[in-house]
Motif scaffolding. Structure first.
Motif, PDB file in Angstrom:
ATOM      1  N   LEU A   3       0.815  -1.215   0.000  1.00 28.45           N
ATOM      2  CA  LEU A   3       0.000   0.000   0.000  1.00 28.45           C
ATOM      3  C   LEU A   3       0.850   1.267   0.000  1.00 28.45           C
ATOM      4  O   LEU A   3       0.558   2.217  -0.722  1.00 28.45           O
ATOM      5  CB  LEU A   3      -0.935   0.013   1.209  1.00 28.45           C
ATOM      6  N   ALA A   4       1.895   1.291   0.814  1.00 32.36           N
ATOM      7  CA  ALA A   4       2.748   2.481   0.874  1.00 32.36           C
ATOM      8  C   ALA A   4       3.386   2.765  -0.487  1.00 32.36           C
ATOM      9  O   ALA A   4       3.514   3.930  -0.889  1.00 32.36           O
ATOM     10  CB  ALA A   4       3.832   2.303   1.942  1.00 32.36           C
ATOM     11  N   GLU A   5       3.754   1.717  -1.213  1.00 29.11           N
ATOM     12  CA  GLU A   5       4.380   1.891  -2.525  1.00 29.11           C
ATOM     13  C   GLU A   5       3.397   2.472  -3.541  1.00 29.11           C
ATOM     14  O   GLU A   5       3.747   3.384  -4.289  1.00 29.11           O
ATOM     15  CB  GLU A   5       4.908   0.552  -3.041  1.00 29.11           C
ATOM     16  N   ILE A   6       2.166   1.950  -3.575  1.00 23.05           N
ATOM     17  CA  ILE A   6       1.207   2.455  -4.560  1.00 23.05           C
ATOM     18  C   ILE A   6       0.855   3.909  -4.265  1.00 23.05           C
ATOM     19  O   ILE A   6       0.714   4.712  -5.181  1.00 23.05           O
ATOM     20  CB  ILE A   6      -0.058   1.563  -4.664  1.00 23.05           C
ATOM     21  N   LYS A   7       0.736   4.254  -2.997  1.00 21.51           N
ATOM     22  CA  LYS A   7       0.429   5.652  -2.665  1.00 21.51           C
ATOM     23  C   LYS A   7       1.550   6.580  -3.128  1.00 21.51           C
ATOM     24  O   LYS A   7       1.288   7.652  -3.680  1.00 21.51           O
ATOM     25  CB  LYS A   7       0.198   5.802  -1.158  1.00 21.51           C
ATOM     26  N   GLN A   8       2.786   6.179  -2.949  1.00 18.71           N
ATOM     27  CA  GLN A   8       3.920   6.997  -3.373  1.00 18.71           C
ATOM     28  C   GLN A   8       3.928   7.163  -4.895  1.00 18.71           C
ATOM     29  O   GLN A   8       4.133   8.264  -5.409  1.00 18.71           O
ATOM     30  CB  GLN A   8       5.236   6.375  -2.901  1.00 18.71           C
ATOM     31  N   ILE A   9       3.665   6.085  -5.611  1.00 19.87           N
ATOM     32  CA  ILE A   9       3.627   6.147  -7.078  1.00 19.87           C
ATOM     33  C   ILE A   9       2.482   7.043  -7.543  1.00 19.87           C
ATOM     34  O   ILE A   9       2.644   7.869  -8.440  1.00 19.87           O
ATOM     35  CB  ILE A   9       3.505   4.730  -7.679  1.00 19.87           C
ATOM     36  N   LEU A  10       1.307   6.886  -6.923  1.00 25.16           N
ATOM     37  CA  LEU A  10       0.135   7.679  -7.321  1.00 25.16           C
ATOM     38  C   LEU A  10       0.359   9.175  -7.131  1.00 25.16           C
ATOM     39  O   LEU A  10      -0.180   9.977  -7.891  1.00 25.16           O
ATOM     40  CB  LEU A  10      -1.102   7.229  -6.547  1.00 25.16           C
ATOM     41  N   LYS A  11       1.169   9.559  -6.144  1.00 25.24           N
ATOM     42  CA  LYS A  11       1.451  10.982  -5.910  1.00 25.24           C
ATOM     43  C   LYS A  11       2.172  11.611  -7.100  1.00 25.24           C
ATOM     44  O   LYS A  11       2.108  12.813  -7.300  1.00 25.24           O
ATOM     45  CB  LYS A  11       2.288  11.160  -4.643  1.00 25.24           C
ATOM     46  N   GLU A  12       2.854  10.794  -7.887  1.00 26.56           N
ATOM     47  CA  GLU A  12       3.635  11.286  -9.015  1.00 26.56           C
ATOM     48  C   GLU A  12       2.945  11.088 -10.361  1.00 26.56           C
ATOM     49  O   GLU A  12       3.485  11.454 -11.398  1.00 26.56           O
ATOM     50  CB  GLU A  12       4.995  10.586  -9.020  1.00 26.56           C
ATOM     51  N   LYS A  13       1.750  10.496 -10.358  1.00 29.03           N
ATOM     52  CA  LYS A  13       1.051  10.185 -11.605  1.00 29.03           C
ATOM     53  C   LYS A  13      -0.088  11.171 -11.869  1.00 29.03           C
ATOM     54  O   LYS A  13      -0.677  11.710 -10.944  1.00 29.03           O
ATOM     55  CB  LYS A  13       0.458   8.767 -11.555  1.00 29.03           C
ATOM     56  N   GLU A  14      -0.397  11.382 -13.140  1.00 27.55           N
ATOM     57  CA  GLU A  14      -1.549  12.199 -13.530  1.00 27.55           C
ATOM     58  C   GLU A  14      -2.737  11.326 -13.921  1.00 27.55           C
ATOM     59  O   GLU A  14      -3.880  11.758 -13.853  1.00 27.55           O
ATOM     60  CB  GLU A  14      -1.169  13.121 -14.687  1.00 27.55           C
ATOM     61  N   THR A  15      -2.438  10.104 -14.366  1.00 23.38           N
ATOM     62  CA  THR A  15      -3.489   9.149 -14.727  1.00 23.38           C
ATOM     63  C   THR A  15      -3.110   7.781 -14.161  1.00 23.38           C
ATOM     64  O   THR A  15      -1.957   7.551 -13.791  1.00 23.38           O
ATOM     65  CB  THR A  15      -3.654   9.015 -16.257  1.00 23.38           C
ATOM     66  N   ILE A  16      -4.089   6.892 -14.127  1.00 23.04           N
ATOM     67  CA  ILE A  16      -3.860   5.537 -13.620  1.00 23.04           C
ATOM     68  C   ILE A  16      -4.163   4.556 -14.746  1.00 23.04           C
ATOM     69  O   ILE A  16      -5.234   4.619 -15.348  1.00 23.04           O
ATOM     70  CB  ILE A  16      -4.778   5.213 -12.432  1.00 23.04           C
ATOM     71  N   GLU A  17      -3.226   3.666 -15.025  1.00 25.43           N
ATOM     72  CA  GLU A  17      -3.433   2.620 -16.023  1.00 25.43           C
ATOM     73  C   GLU A  17      -3.046   1.274 -15.426  1.00 25.43           C
ATOM     74  O   GLU A  17      -2.040   1.171 -14.723  1.00 25.43           O
ATOM     75  CB  GLU A  17      -2.573   2.849 -17.261  1.00 25.43           C
ATOM     76  N   PHE A  18      -3.869   0.264 -15.720  1.00 19.68           N
ATOM     77  CA  PHE A  18      -3.586  -1.101 -15.316  1.00 19.68           C
ATOM     78  C   PHE A  18      -3.456  -1.947 -16.573  1.00 19.68           C
ATOM     79  O   PHE A  18      -4.316  -1.895 -17.455  1.00 19.68           O
ATOM     80  CB  PHE A  18      -4.711  -1.671 -14.442  1.00 19.68           C
ATOM     81  N   GLU A  19      -2.373  -2.712 -16.643  1.00 21.53           N
ATOM     82  CA  GLU A  19      -2.126  -3.582 -17.794  1.00 21.53           C
ATOM     83  C   GLU A  19      -2.320  -5.028 -17.381  1.00 21.53           C
ATOM     84  O   GLU A  19      -1.789  -5.471 -16.363  1.00 21.53           O
ATOM     85  CB  GLU A  19      -0.700  -3.371 -18.303  1.00 21.53           C
ATOM     86  N   LEU A  20      -3.081  -5.764 -18.190  1.00 17.82           N
ATOM     87  CA  LEU A  20      -3.323  -7.182 -17.946  1.00 17.82           C
ATOM     88  C   LEU A  20      -2.121  -8.010 -18.406  1.00 17.82           C
ATOM     89  O   LEU A  20      -1.303  -7.525 -19.201  1.00 17.82           O
ATOM     90  CB  LEU A  20      -4.594  -7.621 -18.675  1.00 17.82           C
ATOM     91  N   PRO A  21      -2.013  -9.250 -17.948  1.00 12.25           N
ATOM     92  CA  PRO A  21      -0.872 -10.080 -18.335  1.00 12.25           C
ATOM     93  C   PRO A  21      -0.699 -10.259 -19.844  1.00 12.25           C
ATOM     94  O   PRO A  21       0.424 -10.440 -20.308  1.00 12.25           O
ATOM     95  CB  PRO A  21      -1.163 -11.425 -17.659  1.00 12.25           C
TER      96      PRO A  21
END
Length: 161
Positions: A3-21
């Motif tokens: 959780l701490a890692e995703i929050k840190q990454i999200l602070k630096e992002k303007e959009t959110i993208e999820f890629e499937l396998p």
């Protein structure tokens, strides 16, 4: 990913993208319909008691094509979940996403987007089950060391086939 890692990454992002396998992207109008605390208690096949505690994100898409989840909104949902569900920043994240059935994925980040990574089963007590260590790895055989096979095969052009 924690959780701490995703929050840190999200602070630096303007959009959110999820890629499937398979390399395709979760449609950009997805929703995070829930963040949960998942506790699993179990006995492995060797008789050892085990516990897992994870944070679960459920991704969902609807016909709401105008919806876009912004990083700051997801951070606020995560922080509310941490407070109410008593999740901590070290909680590993597991992502659920609907395809032909509900898939469960680990989460990684490649510097650009979040990756939904396939999960695999394994025997947690291989030493107690008598499973040789090499059986959990792919076995490689050298074809040059195989004995010759005697066959009654036809030669090309001989008319026997």
């Amino acid at each position: 990913m924690k959780l701490a890692e995703i929050k840190q990454i999200l602070k630096e992002k303007e959009t959110i993208e999820f890629e499937l396998p398979d390399g395709s992207l979760v449609p950009s109008h997805f929703h995070v319909t829930e963040i949960g605390s998942v506790e699993k208690k179990f006995i492995d096949c060797g008789g050892t008691f085990r516990e897992e505690n994870k944070a679960s994100f459920q991704l969902w898409e609807a016909n709401d094509y105008d919806h876009r989840l912004h990083p700051e909104k997801l951070i606020s949902i995560i922080e509310l979940s941490e407070k109410i569900l008593k999740l901590d920043g070290n909680s590993e994240i597991e992502v659920e996403y609907q395809e032909s059935t509900i898939g469960k994925y680990d989460l990684e980040f490649n510097g650009e987007r979040f990756l939904l990574v396939n999960k695999f089963t394994t025997c947690l007590a291989q030493d107690q089950c008598g499973i040789p260590a090499e059986s959990s790895e792919k076995r490689k055989k050298s074809l040059k060391n195989l004995p010759p096979v005697e066959t009654n095969s036809c030669e090309p052009g001989s008319g026997c086939c």
